[in-house]
Enzyme design. Structure first.
Site, PDB file in Angstrom:
ATOM      1  N   TYR A 295      55.680 -45.227 -14.417  1.00  0.00           N
ATOM      2  CA  TYR A 295      56.738 -45.107 -15.412  1.00  0.00           C
ATOM      3  C   TYR A 295      56.171 -44.919 -16.805  1.00  0.00           C
ATOM      4  O   TYR A 295      54.967 -45.045 -17.026  1.00  0.00           O
ATOM      5  CB  TYR A 295      57.657 -46.330 -15.355  1.00  0.00           C
ATOM      6  CG  TYR A 295      57.084 -47.590 -15.987  1.00  0.00           C
ATOM      7  CD1 TYR A 295      56.067 -48.322 -15.369  1.00  0.00           C
ATOM      8  CD2 TYR A 295      57.549 -48.055 -17.215  1.00  0.00           C
ATOM      9  CE1 TYR A 295      55.547 -49.474 -15.959  1.00  0.00           C
ATOM     10  CE2 TYR A 295      57.043 -49.210 -17.804  1.00  0.00           C
ATOM     11  CZ  TYR A 295      56.037 -49.914 -17.166  1.00  0.00           C
ATOM     12  OH  TYR A 295      55.521 -51.046 -17.748  1.00  0.00           O
TER      13      TYR A 295
ATOM     14  N   ARG B 225      49.702 -39.665 -20.903  1.00  0.00           N
ATOM     15  CA  ARG B 225      49.504 -40.890 -20.117  1.00  0.00           C
ATOM     16  C   ARG B 225      50.281 -40.819 -18.803  1.00  0.00           C
ATOM     17  O   ARG B 225      49.799 -41.291 -17.766  1.00  0.00           O
ATOM     18  CB  ARG B 225      49.917 -42.127 -20.922  1.00  0.00           C
ATOM     19  CG  ARG B 225      49.589 -43.428 -20.193  1.00  0.00           C
ATOM     20  CD  ARG B 225      49.828 -44.648 -21.045  1.00  0.00           C
ATOM     21  NE  ARG B 225      51.232 -44.814 -21.392  1.00  0.00           N
ATOM     22  CZ  ARG B 225      51.702 -45.773 -22.182  1.00  0.00           C
ATOM     23  NH1 ARG B 225      50.862 -46.658 -22.719  1.00  0.00           N
ATOM     24  NH2 ARG B 225      52.985 -45.857 -22.448  1.00  0.00           N
TER      25      ARG B 225
ATOM     26  N   HIS C 159      52.701 -46.879   5.311  1.00  0.00           N
ATOM     27  CA  HIS C 159      51.866 -47.001   4.115  1.00  0.00           C
ATOM     28  C   HIS C 159      51.263 -45.660   3.704  1.00  0.00           C
ATOM     29  O   HIS C 159      51.151 -45.351   2.519  1.00  0.00           O
ATOM     30  CB  HIS C 159      50.741 -48.008   4.343  1.00  0.00           C
ATOM     31  CG  HIS C 159      51.210 -49.431   4.397  1.00  0.00           C
ATOM     32  ND1 HIS C 159      52.092 -49.893   5.342  1.00  0.00           N
ATOM     33  CD2 HIS C 159      50.928 -50.488   3.604  1.00  0.00           C
ATOM     34  CE1 HIS C 159      52.321 -51.176   5.137  1.00  0.00           C
ATOM     35  NE2 HIS C 159      51.625 -51.563   4.083  1.00  0.00           N
TER      36      HIS C 159
ATOM     37  N   GLU D 110      44.548 -57.981 -21.996  1.00  0.00           N
ATOM     38  CA  GLU D 110      45.718 -57.575 -22.784  1.00  0.00           C
ATOM     39  C   GLU D 110      46.751 -58.685 -22.634  1.00  0.00           C
ATOM     40  O   GLU D 110      46.392 -59.831 -22.369  1.00  0.00           O
ATOM     41  CB  GLU D 110      46.231 -56.210 -22.307  1.00  0.00           C
ATOM     42  CG  GLU D 110      46.569 -56.155 -20.831  1.00  0.00           C
ATOM     43  CD  GLU D 110      47.091 -54.800 -20.366  1.00  0.00           C
ATOM     44  OE1 GLU D 110      47.563 -54.007 -21.185  1.00  0.00           O
ATOM     45  OE2 GLU D 110      47.064 -54.561 -19.140  1.00  0.00           O
TER      46      GLU D 110
ATOM     47  N   LEU E  13      46.152 -51.450 -19.888  1.00  0.00           N
ATOM     48  CA  LEU E  13      46.961 -50.243 -20.041  1.00  0.00           C
ATOM     49  C   LEU E  13      46.535 -49.560 -21.349  1.00  0.00           C
ATOM     50  O   LEU E  13      46.445 -50.228 -22.379  1.00  0.00           O
ATOM     51  CB  LEU E  13      48.450 -50.590 -20.105  1.00  0.00           C
ATOM     52  CG  LEU E  13      49.294 -49.319 -20.164  1.00  0.00           C
ATOM     53  CD1 LEU E  13      49.473 -48.755 -18.756  1.00  0.00           C
ATOM     54  CD2 LEU E  13      50.618 -49.555 -20.822  1.00  0.00           C
TER      55      LEU E  13
ATOM     56  N   LYS F  78      50.153 -46.938 -15.207  1.00  0.00           N
ATOM     57  CA  LYS F  78      51.418 -47.569 -15.634  1.00  0.00           C
ATOM     58  C   LYS F  78      52.333 -47.633 -14.420  1.00  0.00           C
ATOM     59  O   LYS F  78      53.299 -46.873 -14.275  1.00  0.00           O
ATOM     60  CB  LYS F  78      52.042 -46.795 -16.814  1.00  0.00           C
ATOM     61  CG  LYS F  78      53.001 -47.645 -17.621  1.00  0.00           C
ATOM     62  CD  LYS F  78      53.203 -47.109 -19.012  1.00  0.00           C
ATOM     63  CE  LYS F  78      54.315 -47.808 -19.781  1.00  0.00           C
ATOM     64  NZ  LYS F  78      54.160 -49.257 -19.972  1.00  0.00           N
TER      65      LYS F  78
ATOM     66  N   ARG G 112      59.353 -45.738   6.457  1.00  0.00           N
ATOM     67  CA  ARG G 112      58.356 -46.673   5.951  1.00  0.00           C
ATOM     68  C   ARG G 112      57.031 -46.545   6.701  1.00  0.00           C
ATOM     69  O   ARG G 112      56.968 -46.767   7.914  1.00  0.00           O
ATOM     70  CB  ARG G 112      58.853 -48.119   6.045  1.00  0.00           C
ATOM     71  CG  ARG G 112      57.872 -49.105   5.407  1.00  0.00           C
ATOM     72  CD  ARG G 112      58.350 -50.540   5.465  1.00  0.00           C
ATOM     73  NE  ARG G 112      57.391 -51.430   4.803  1.00  0.00           N
ATOM     74  CZ  ARG G 112      56.287 -51.892   5.380  1.00  0.00           C
ATOM     75  NH1 ARG G 112      56.001 -51.588   6.634  1.00  0.00           N
ATOM     76  NH2 ARG G 112      55.457 -52.666   4.715  1.00  0.00           N
TER      77      ARG G 112
HETATM   78  N1  PDD Z   1      54.971 -52.086 -21.924  1.00  0.00           N
HETATM   79  N2  PDD Z   1      50.043 -53.341 -21.752  1.00  0.00           N
HETATM   80  C1  PDD Z   1      51.012 -53.480 -20.831  1.00  0.00           C
HETATM   81  C2  PDD Z   1      50.719 -54.230 -19.576  1.00  0.00           C
HETATM   82  C3  PDD Z   1      52.287 -52.921 -21.062  1.00  0.00           C
HETATM   83  O1  PDD Z   1      53.260 -53.057 -20.133  1.00  0.00           O
HETATM   84  C4  PDD Z   1      52.537 -52.238 -22.291  1.00  0.00           C
HETATM   85  C5  PDD Z   1      53.868 -51.610 -22.602  1.00  0.00           C
HETATM   86  C6  PDD Z   1      51.492 -52.125 -23.222  1.00  0.00           C
HETATM   87  C7  PDD Z   1      51.655 -51.388 -24.529  1.00  0.00           C
HETATM   88  O2  PDD Z   1      51.736 -49.984 -24.336  1.00  0.00           O
HETATM   89  P1  PDD Z   1      52.544 -49.052 -25.347  1.00  0.00           P
HETATM   90  O3  PDD Z   1      51.955 -49.298 -26.702  1.00  0.00           O
HETATM   91  O4  PDD Z   1      52.285 -47.681 -24.863  1.00  0.00           O
HETATM   92  O5  PDD Z   1      53.988 -49.456 -25.291  1.00  0.00           O
HETATM   93  C8  PDD Z   1      50.255 -52.674 -22.915  1.00  0.00           C
HETATM   94  C9  PDD Z   1      56.225 -51.385 -22.028  1.00  0.00           C
HETATM   95  C10 PDD Z   1      56.796 -51.328 -23.403  1.00  0.00           C
HETATM   96  C11 PDD Z   1      57.194 -51.913 -20.972  1.00  0.00           C
HETATM   97  O6  PDD Z   1      56.729 -52.090 -19.849  1.00  0.00           O
HETATM   98  O7  PDD Z   1      58.377 -52.096 -21.255  1.00  0.00           O
END
Ligand code: PDD
Length: 283
Positions: free
Chosen positions: A33, A52, A102, A179, A203, A147, A100
């Site tokens: 996403y 990304r 894997h 993070e 991320l 992501k 289903r």
């Molecule tokens: N989350 N790290 C993680 C694990 C994240 O889920 C996010 C963002 C970030 C920051 O990334 P960015 O600056 O591109 O938003 C770092 C989004 C906002 C969410 O899952 O809603």
């Protein structure tokens, strides 16, 4: 809440959007996403978000269902079809619908879904006060650069801070900062801004890149390198960054004040520069 959503080629009311229960996103969390902030109806850093998105798709071996021009058209249209000048566009691509198993199915079309919600950035009072955070061990998988919609680890970790009455959970792996559950983290020590490098443990945040770009342009002292738990715990300032939090100061960590317990001077400077950057880069 989003009124008009997009699903597999059509715009429709949210209440009408349906996916089959055998969608691999539902069964396996097999999808990725993006969250794109929209200011005054301009998607912020769209090129970087689409890059990304491509990275995430490549990493999980789903062919991109649209080129950059196609995505741009769809994103502009969902913004157009929803109320409010500041929005948060969410899009996800899953491997599609299949019995289903894997192993990847052959000849299946990815499911593409998009919605837009009002963009809620931190209120001025929160920017002034900063937020409380807790720490936890980062027990997520080793592909955090993807992501992925499979966010169970992130949800469990975020809930720890909810339970503690805090705003975020800052994560440590093998004695080093990675993070937070849904944000990147910066630390200030003796006037130097520190943040971990992009690798498989974090991320690659779009906001993280903007903050680094501003720091370099404005000649902040900046070191992109591993940050130890000791450096985190003795930091003068800690910042969270994300598309929805923008840049936000952390003023307590595990119940102890960060610095003097107020947002620090470098945070204040960066926050103002970030707001200006947004105005200058509406595209
Ligand atoms: N989350 N790290 C993680 C694990 C994240 O889920 C996010 C963002 C970030 C920051 O990334 P960015 O600056 O591109 O938003 C770092 C989004 C906002 C969410 O899952 O809603």
């Amino acid at each position: 809440m989003s009124d008009t959503v997009y699903l597999n080629g059509e715009f429709m009311p949210l209440a009408d959007a349906r996916i089959p229960v055998l969608d691999r996103g539902f069964i396996f969390g097999d999808g990725i996403y993006e969250v794109i902030p929209v200011y005054s109806r301009h998607p912020f850093r769209l090129t970087e978000h689409l890059q990304r998105l491509q990275h995430s798709l490549d990493r999980i071996r789903i062919e991109n269902p649209h080129d950059a021009a196609g995505w741009t058209r769809l994103i502009r249209e969902i913004i157009e079809r929803n109320d409010g000048d500041d929005q948060s566009v969410y899009l996800q691509v899953t491997r599609g619908v299949a019995k289903r198993d894997h192993a990847f199915p052959k000849g299946v079309k990815p499911t593409v879904f998009m919605m837009s919600n009002p963009l809620v950035t931190p209120a001025p009072a929160l920017v002034e006060s900063g937020v409380a955070c807790i720490t936890a061990q980062d027990f997520r998988w080793l592909n955090c650069d993807v992501k992925s919609i499979a966010l169970l680890g992130n949800c469990l970790l975020r809930q720890l801070s909810v339970d503690a009455g805090a705003a975020e959970t800052i994560l440590l792996r093998d004695g080093q900062l990675t993070e937070a559950s849904s944000s990147n983290v910066f630390v200030v020590k003796d006037g130097t801004v520190l943040t971990p490098p992009k690798n498989n443990l974090v991320l690659p945040g779009i906001t993280y890149d903007v903050v680094i770009e501003i720091a370099r342009a404005r000649e902040f002292q900046l070191e992109v390198r591993a940050v130890t738990e000791a450096e985190l715990r003795s930091a003068d300032e800690i910042w969270l960054t994300s598309s929805t939090k923008e840049v936000l100061a952390v003023t307590t960590l595990d119940g102890k004040p960060v610095g003097d317990g107020n947002p620090g001077p470098l945070f204040r400077r960066m926050h103002a520069l970030y707001q200006q950057f947004k105005l200058d880069h509406m595209r």
